[in-house]
Design a protein around this motif. Sequence first.
Motif, short mmCIF file in Angstrom:
data_model
loop_
_atom_site.label_atom_id
_atom_site.label_comp_id
_atom_site.label_asym_id
_atom_site.label_seq_id
_atom_site.Cartn_x
_atom_site.Cartn_y
_atom_site.Cartn_z
N ALA A 250 0.84 -1.19 0.00
CA ALA A 250 0.00 0.00 0.00
C ALA A 250 0.88 1.24 0.00
CB ALA A 250 -0.89 -0.02 1.25
N LEU A 251 0.27 2.35 -0.34
CA LEU A 251 0.94 3.64 -0.21
C LEU A 251 0.39 4.33 1.03
CD1 LEU A 251 0.67 4.90 -3.93
CD2 LEU A 251 2.66 3.84 -2.82
N LEU A 252 1.23 5.18 1.62
CA LEU A 252 0.79 5.97 2.77
C LEU A 252 0.29 7.31 2.24
CD1 LEU A 252 0.72 6.62 5.85
CD2 LEU A 252 3.08 7.42 5.61
N VAL A 253 -0.89 7.71 2.66
CA VAL A 253 -1.37 9.06 2.31
C VAL A 253 -1.61 9.83 3.60
CG1 VAL A 253 -3.76 8.22 2.02
CG2 VAL A 253 -3.11 10.43 1.08
N GLU A 254 -1.19 11.09 3.59
CA GLU A 254 -1.30 11.93 4.79
C GLU A 254 -1.91 13.27 4.44
OE1 GLU A 254 2.89 10.56 6.90
OE2 GLU A 254 2.68 12.57 6.09
N GLU A 255 -2.50 13.90 5.44
CA GLU A 255 -2.95 15.29 5.23
C GLU A 255 -1.73 16.16 4.90
OE1 GLU A 255 -3.45 16.03 9.92
OE2 GLU A 255 -3.58 17.91 8.80
N LEU A 256 -1.94 17.14 4.06
CA LEU A 256 -0.88 18.11 3.74
C LEU A 256 -0.81 19.08 4.92
CD1 LEU A 256 1.12 19.37 1.70
CD2 LEU A 256 -0.82 20.60 0.71
N VAL A 257 0.22 18.91 5.75
CA VAL A 257 0.29 19.69 7.00
C VAL A 257 0.75 21.11 6.70
CG1 VAL A 257 1.44 19.88 9.25
CG2 VAL A 257 0.84 17.63 8.34
N SER A 258 0.03 22.07 7.28
CA SER A 258 0.43 23.46 7.14
C SER A 258 1.34 23.77 8.33
CB SER A 258 -0.84 24.30 7.15
OG SER A 258 -0.49 25.64 7.10
N PHE A 259 2.65 23.72 8.09
CA PHE A 259 3.56 23.89 9.23
C PHE A 259 4.34 25.19 9.16
CE2 PHE A 259 5.77 21.00 6.23
CZ PHE A 259 6.94 21.71 6.00
N ARG A 260 4.67 25.68 10.36
CA ARG A 260 5.46 26.90 10.50
C ARG A 260 6.92 26.57 10.22
NH1 ARG A 260 4.20 28.38 15.99
NH2 ARG A 260 2.22 29.13 15.19
#
Length: 405
Positions: free
Chosen positions: A202-212
């Motif tokens: 499988a592939l890992l999918v993650e939220e696109l984190v809005s980081f400082r």
Amino acid sequence: MRPPPGRSAPAADRPPAETPRVASRLVAVLRVGVVGGGQLARMMIPPAIELGIVIRVLAEDEGMAAQIAATQVGDYRDLDTVLAFAETVDVVTFDHEHVPQTVLRELVARGVAVHPGPDALQYAQDKIRMREGLTALGVPVPDWAAVTDAAGLQAFLDDHGGAAVVKTARGGYDGKGVRVVRSASDVEDWFAALDEDGRGGALLVEELVSFRRELAQLVARRPSGETTLWPVVETVQQDGVCAEVFAPAPGAAERLAEMAARIGLQIAEGLGVTGVLAVELFETDDDRILVNELAMRPHNSGHWSIDGSTTSQFEQHLRAVLDLPLGATGVREPWAVMINVLGGPETATLDERLPLALADQPEAKVHLYGKSPRPGRKIGHVTVTGDDLDDVTYRARAAAAFFRD
Ligand code: ADP
């Protein structure tokens, strides 16, 4: 005549039967076997020399570590090769995370000391397993899912505002194997590759984190349980590659540093990590901390510690895997700035560049890895320490620029 206290008697006075036993005990040395012959293995060698520890390396070729340590060339995926190597040392550790679980588990079954062990290392070898382990521990991570096809990815995108980050579970490094996607078709080739290798997966999918900004927390842990932490640092990536590290993370509030430390310890203890653990973190725009990645070995975010901390990550890793008492991890000066040296255009050789950097920035500690300088390849790093962050940053960047431009 009796010898003075602390001195041994002259050989002729000693009972002959005792001599060899005592003598061999006195010269016995601890031996650490490092699988992988890259720059991380190479940087373990200076502290090993200081502590009188012997390092042996199992490398794929006569690379960087082989220039300065006893190196056996062999395939780390081959059980017999790794077993034979393990017989020559007291503990096996790693410069990379690619040794197969089957090999690691067989070593442990045969009584070899392996640090970090396979139970911990599985979480650093596969990003989906890592997310599962961290989620089970209750550590904050980005929203994630394991997806096996375009429909699964599209469903995740629909739930997360139409954008996400997709990662291959294995084999990614320096941003290779990481893509920002806005449509399931953006990773069609990766889904096709999953089908091709026939193992499902499988592939890992993650939220696109809005980081400082990105941070890293380094921890060391001994098999018997002692842990130490370095201060949380800020890391800056360029094109998916770590470019700069600021130690400690500038402006980090006490609350932030405490959160990072707590998460680092929770992971080291919860996953049973031994040796150095690097926890890559996102500091989000809304003041949360999320874990991005784990590495169970010395890490680029800790190179500053060679010149900036009482105990470097490389020395601490050796101490930890040998279950020796850990060293102090305080900073020697208020700031340390580490800049990676990437290979530049072939307009000048390293031999020509080095004296220019040394002459221009005598405060800089230059570390070169003995690698040929292909453009964009990490070939070394520079660290400058001091009490003025702007000055330290300027000097470190200036020294590194001599190798790049
Ligand atoms: P690698 O294993 O190749 O280093 P990472 O998972 O650390 O890959 O990702 C590389 C970089 O991509 C990170 O340092 C970060 O800048 C960016 N990145 C990774 N995951 C996310 C995410 N979920 N949201 C936003 N940016 C991310």
